[in-house]
Design an enzyme around this catalytic site. Structure first.
Site, short mmCIF file in Angstrom:
data_model
loop_
_atom_site.label_atom_id
_atom_site.label_comp_id
_atom_site.label_asym_id
_atom_site.label_seq_id
_atom_site.Cartn_x
_atom_site.Cartn_y
_atom_site.Cartn_z
N GLY A 1 -9.91 -1.61 5.01
CA GLY A 1 -10.62 -2.72 5.68
C GLY A 1 -9.64 -3.80 6.15
N GLU B 1 1.07 0.57 10.03
CA GLU B 1 -0.39 0.38 10.21
C GLU B 1 -1.05 1.65 10.74
N GLY C 1 19.41 -1.55 33.97
CA GLY C 1 20.69 -0.84 33.96
C GLY C 1 21.44 -1.11 32.66
N GLY C 2 22.75 -1.25 32.77
CA GLY C 2 23.58 -1.48 31.58
C GLY C 2 23.20 -2.77 30.87
N THR D 1 6.81 -5.25 4.34
CA THR D 1 7.20 -6.44 5.11
C THR D 1 7.12 -7.66 4.20
N PHE E 1 -7.07 15.78 9.03
CA PHE E 1 -5.98 15.24 8.21
C PHE E 1 -5.47 16.24 7.19
N ALA F 1 -5.60 -6.05 10.72
CA ALA F 1 -4.20 -6.13 11.16
C ALA F 1 -3.95 -5.27 12.39
N LEU G 1 0.85 -1.20 0.00
CA LEU G 1 0.00 0.00 0.00
C LEU G 1 0.88 1.25 0.00
P1 TGC Z 1 -11.09 8.80 4.05
O1 TGC Z 1 -11.68 9.86 3.17
O2 TGC Z 1 -11.26 8.91 5.53
O3 TGC Z 1 -11.63 7.36 3.60
C1 TGC Z 1 -11.60 6.95 2.24
C2 TGC Z 1 -12.70 5.91 2.05
O4 TGC Z 1 -12.38 4.75 2.83
C3 TGC Z 1 -13.45 4.52 3.78
N1 TGC Z 1 -12.80 4.02 4.99
C4 TGC Z 1 -12.81 2.76 5.36
N2 TGC Z 1 -13.41 1.69 4.82
C5 TGC Z 1 -13.23 0.50 5.43
N3 TGC Z 1 -12.48 0.36 6.53
C6 TGC Z 1 -11.87 1.42 7.09
N4 TGC Z 1 -11.09 1.26 8.16
C7 TGC Z 1 -12.03 2.70 6.52
N5 TGC Z 1 -11.56 3.93 6.80
C8 TGC Z 1 -12.04 4.75 5.85
C9 TGC Z 1 -14.11 5.84 3.95
O5 TGC Z 1 -15.43 5.69 4.41
C10 TGC Z 1 -14.04 6.40 2.55
O6 TGC Z 1 -15.02 5.74 1.77
P2 TGC Z 1 -15.81 6.53 0.61
O7 TGC Z 1 -16.74 5.52 0.07
O8 TGC Z 1 -16.44 7.68 1.31
O9 TGC Z 1 -14.75 6.96 -0.37
O10 TGC Z 1 -9.57 8.68 3.64
P3 TGC Z 1 -8.39 9.72 3.79
O11 TGC Z 1 -7.72 9.78 2.46
O12 TGC Z 1 -8.85 11.00 4.42
O13 TGC Z 1 -7.37 8.99 4.78
C11 TGC Z 1 -7.79 8.60 6.04
C12 TGC Z 1 -6.64 7.99 6.88
C13 TGC Z 1 -5.52 8.98 7.09
C14 TGC Z 1 -7.25 7.64 8.22
C15 TGC Z 1 -6.14 6.70 6.27
O14 TGC Z 1 -5.77 6.83 4.98
C16 TGC Z 1 -5.06 6.01 7.10
O15 TGC Z 1 -5.43 5.16 7.90
N6 TGC Z 1 -3.73 6.32 6.93
C17 TGC Z 1 -2.69 5.51 7.54
C18 TGC Z 1 -2.08 4.63 6.48
C19 TGC Z 1 -1.74 3.27 6.99
O16 TGC Z 1 -2.20 2.81 8.03
N7 TGC Z 1 -0.94 2.54 6.23
C20 TGC Z 1 -0.61 1.21 6.59
C21 TGC Z 1 0.12 0.51 5.46
S1 TGC Z 1 0.23 -1.23 5.69
C22 TGC Z 1 1.33 -1.46 6.92
O17 TGC Z 1 1.80 -0.58 7.56
C23 TGC Z 1 1.65 -2.86 7.18
S2 TGC Z 1 2.79 -3.11 8.43
C24 TGC Z 1 2.62 -4.77 8.48
C25 TGC Z 1 3.40 -5.48 9.54
O18 TGC Z 1 4.60 -5.75 9.32
O19 TGC Z 1 2.78 -5.91 10.55
P1 FAD Z 2 4.63 9.90 6.84
O1 FAD Z 2 3.25 9.65 6.38
O2 FAD Z 2 5.52 10.71 5.97
O3 FAD Z 2 4.57 10.58 8.29
C1 FAD Z 2 5.68 11.26 8.86
C2 FAD Z 2 5.17 11.98 10.12
O4 FAD Z 2 4.18 12.95 9.75
C3 FAD Z 2 4.50 11.04 11.12
O5 FAD Z 2 4.83 11.43 12.41
C4 FAD Z 2 3.01 11.25 10.87
O6 FAD Z 2 2.22 10.98 12.02
C5 FAD Z 2 3.00 12.75 10.52
N1 FAD Z 2 1.82 13.10 9.73
C6 FAD Z 2 1.50 12.69 8.47
N2 FAD Z 2 0.33 13.22 8.08
C7 FAD Z 2 -0.12 13.96 9.13
C8 FAD Z 2 -1.28 14.75 9.36
N3 FAD Z 2 -2.25 14.87 8.46
N4 FAD Z 2 -1.39 15.37 10.55
C9 FAD Z 2 -0.44 15.25 11.50
N5 FAD Z 2 0.68 14.52 11.35
C10 FAD Z 2 0.83 13.89 10.17
N6 FAD Z 2 3.40 -0.42 4.40
C11 FAD Z 2 2.76 -1.30 3.59
O7 FAD Z 2 1.99 -0.92 2.73
N7 FAD Z 2 2.99 -2.64 3.72
C12 FAD Z 2 3.83 -3.15 4.64
O8 FAD Z 2 4.00 -4.38 4.73
C13 FAD Z 2 4.53 -2.24 5.49
N8 FAD Z 2 5.45 -2.71 6.38
C14 FAD Z 2 6.22 -1.83 7.08
C15 FAD Z 2 7.29 -2.30 7.83
C16 FAD Z 2 8.11 -1.40 8.52
C17 FAD Z 2 9.28 -1.92 9.29
C18 FAD Z 2 7.83 -0.01 8.47
C19 FAD Z 2 8.69 0.97 9.22
C20 FAD Z 2 6.78 0.45 7.72
C21 FAD Z 2 5.97 -0.43 7.00
N9 FAD Z 2 4.95 0.02 6.15
C22 FAD Z 2 4.28 -0.86 5.34
C23 FAD Z 2 4.74 1.45 5.95
C24 FAD Z 2 4.00 2.15 7.08
O9 FAD Z 2 2.64 1.85 7.05
C25 FAD Z 2 4.27 3.66 6.94
O10 FAD Z 2 5.62 3.87 7.33
C26 FAD Z 2 3.33 4.48 7.78
O11 FAD Z 2 2.00 4.39 7.32
C27 FAD Z 2 3.75 5.96 7.82
O12 FAD Z 2 4.06 6.45 6.55
P2 FAD Z 2 5.45 7.23 6.30
O13 FAD Z 2 6.56 6.40 6.85
O14 FAD Z 2 5.49 7.61 4.88
O15 FAD Z 2 5.35 8.52 7.21
#
Ligand code: TGC
Ligand code: FAD
Length: 393
Positions: free
Chosen positions: A244, A370, A346-347, A170, A390, A249, A137
């Site tokens: 979703g 996440e 400690g250390g 990952t 946001f 996760a 993603l």
């Molecule tokens: P927003 O306008 O709020 O939403 C867009 C559309 O999505 C719908 N929606 C959801 N639907 C299902 N489940 C959810 N949890 C949903 N949240 C939102 C929403 O209703 C809307 O639908 P529609 O029909 O109106 O279009 O979206 P936004 O662009 O303002 O962004 C919202 C935000 C910032 C909360 C979201 O994008 C976010 O959660 N950002 C964080 C990104 C993130 O978590 N990335 C993770 C990448 S994967 C990863 O890190 C794996 S690590 C794995 C490991 O090693 O364990």
């Molecule tokens: P950024 O989005 O650039 O954020 C940088 C800083 O700005 C953060 O402190 C954030 O909170 C802040 N910030 C951003 N927007 C706002 C706002 N609107 N208001 C206030 N503060 C804000 N992703 C996948 O898709 N799949 C994976 O399997 C996966 N695995 C990962 C494994 C590791 C070890 C790591 C480190 C990351 C992984 N990720 C994966 C990515 C991870 O989901 C992102 O790192 C995370 O979502 C944050 O994105 P970024 O690193 O680009 O930080």
């Protein structure tokens, strides 16, 4: 050093679990003691993922705990899923990461958004650990804001042509299949299953991490990759589809972080009773007791939070926002406990003799991936005020 872990259960939360929950939890706990603890420090130091553990994780039901058995999953409830994640992360966040990604970010979308052929083709091999999956993603310029992604695919008649790049993925360097989120020509987000070996698909590794060292991280690069049309997940599109998966996760991480916290607390408690300074165990000093008492209080609160969330999830009532609150609270709690536990050791706390520093460094990733700590706060803020913070207009 032998793994002498004893789990804290200050509020008799075991009484809230079924016999099956406890059996599953204890089985994973014993497996972690036997298979993970003896080797994990070495793998973290080498920055390698112990892939030989995948067979054992699969046998425990750790790949697809809640996916129906007809597709090779374990068919368990959400509390069982949480308990498995807790115990795996007690071993190491990298091991839990492997299980989280495979279960909630690869198997879940294929099960939930895929068709029957896709389920039958991919799920059993992912459940058995024969195949490793990854989830793409995040992009170099789109982390917290995944909706801005530029990875895209074009309809070329008999196939799709995929271009773009994903970062921080990952399992990328070792994945057999990747669930990739990309925009079509209308800008709508879809999930595609990309398979290793497809021409133009590469997975360069990200080196030099100080966190999640026992987990492989890398990029997914798509240079005119021809993806067969049958690899598009047909049953859901839009940003809500990947979000979703994140709900599932993040829920697992809320449980997992408790495992890391419990391990740090348990080690700190034991160390404080064994370590003598000024002729007495350091556990006799009020400042050390304050740290330990606060750790146990926070762990207990976190345990109750996920138990209730698990009930809601079993009933299909847990909201995205409730999951955000639990992920944010519990990871922050675990990170703070790791830091306090480091002080008590400690250390010795900076060495690999104890698991503290490894957990602490791992949790720096867990608090970022996440959805970052602050993004989850904004999700709660939006829920209670009705105003999104946001974007600045
Ligand atoms: P927003 O306008 O709020 O939403 C867009 C559309 O999505 C719908 N929606 C959801 N639907 C299902 N489940 C959810 N949890 C949903 N949240 C939102 C929403 O209703 C809307 O639908 P529609 O029909 O109106 O279009 O979206 P936004 O662009 O303002 O962004 C919202 C935000 C910032 C909360 C979201 O994008 C976010 O959660 N950002 C964080 C990104 C993130 O978590 N990335 C993770 C990448 S994967 C990863 O890190 C794996 S690590 C794995 C490991 O090693 O364990
Ligand atoms: P950024 O989005 O650039 O954020 C940088 C800083 O700005 C953060 O402190 C954030 O909170 C802040 N910030 C951003 N927007 C706002 C706002 N609107 N208001 C206030 N503060 C804000 N992703 C996948 O898709 N799949 C994976 O399997 C996966 N695995 C990962 C494994 C590791 C070890 C790591 C480190 C990351 C992984 N990720 C994966 C990515 C991870 O989901 C992102 O790192 C995370 O979502 C944050 O994105 P970024 O690193 O680009 O930080």
């Amino acid at each position: 050093m032998a793994d002498r872990f004893q789990a804290p259960d200050y509020y008799q939360i075991d009484d809230l679990l079924t016999e099956e929950h406890k059996l599953i939890r204890n089985t994973v706990r014993e497996w972690v003691k036997k298979e993970v603890s003896p080797i994990i420090e070495d793998y973290a130091q080498k920055a390698e993922y112990p892939i030989q553990l995948n067979k054992g994780i699969a046998e425990l039901g750790g790949f697809g705990p809640y996916i129906p058995t007809e597709y090779g999953g374990a068919g368990l409830d959400q509390i069982s899923y949480g308990l498995i994640m807790q115990e795996l992360e007690r071993g190491d966040s990298g091991i839990r990461s492997a299980a989280s990604v495979q279960s909630s970010l690869v198997m879940y979308p294929i099960y939930q958004y895929g068709n029957e052929e896709q389920r039958k083709k991919y799920l059993p091999k992912l459940a058995s650990g024969e195949w490793v999956g990854s989830f793409g993603l995040t992009e170099p310029d789109h982390g917290s804001n995944p909706g801005g992604m530029i990875t895209n695919f074009k309809d070329k008649g008999d196939h799709y042509l995929l271009n773009g790049a994903k970062m921080w993925i990952t399992n990328s360097p070792i994945c057999d299949v990747a669930v990739v989120w990309a925009k079509n020509e209308e800008g709508r987000i879809h999930g595609l299953v990309v398979e290793r070996g497809m021409e133009g698909f590469t997975t360069p590794e990200t080196h030099g991490k100080w966190s999640l060292r026992a987990s492989r991280t890398g990029e997914l690069v798509f240079d005119n990759v021809k993806v067969p049309k049958e690899n598009l997940l047909p049953n859901k599109s839009g940003l809500g589809a990947p979000l979703g998966c994140l709900d599932s996760a993040r829920y697992g991480i809320a449980w997992g972080a408790i495992g890391a916290a419990m391990d740090c607390y348990d080690s700190a408690l034991r160390y404080s009773k064994e370590r003598i300074q000024f002729d007495r165990p350091i556990a006799s000093y009020q400042l050390v007791q304050k740290k330990l008492a606060e750790m146990l209080t926070e762990i207990t609160k976190a345990q109750l939070l996920v138990w209730r969330l698990g009930q809601l999830k079993n009933e299909g009532k847990a909201t995205t926002q409730q999951i955000s609150m639990a992920k944010r609270n519990n990871v922050d709690m675990a990170l703070k406990i790791a830091r306090e536990a480091r002080q008590i050791h400690g250390g010795m706390g900076i060495t690999g003799e104890y698991p503290i520093m490894r957990h602490m460094m791992n949790l720096e990733s867990v608090i970022t991936y996440e959805g970052t700590h602050d993004i989850h706060l904004l999700i709660t803020g939006m829920d209670i005020t009705g105003i999104s913070a946001f974007r600045v207009d």
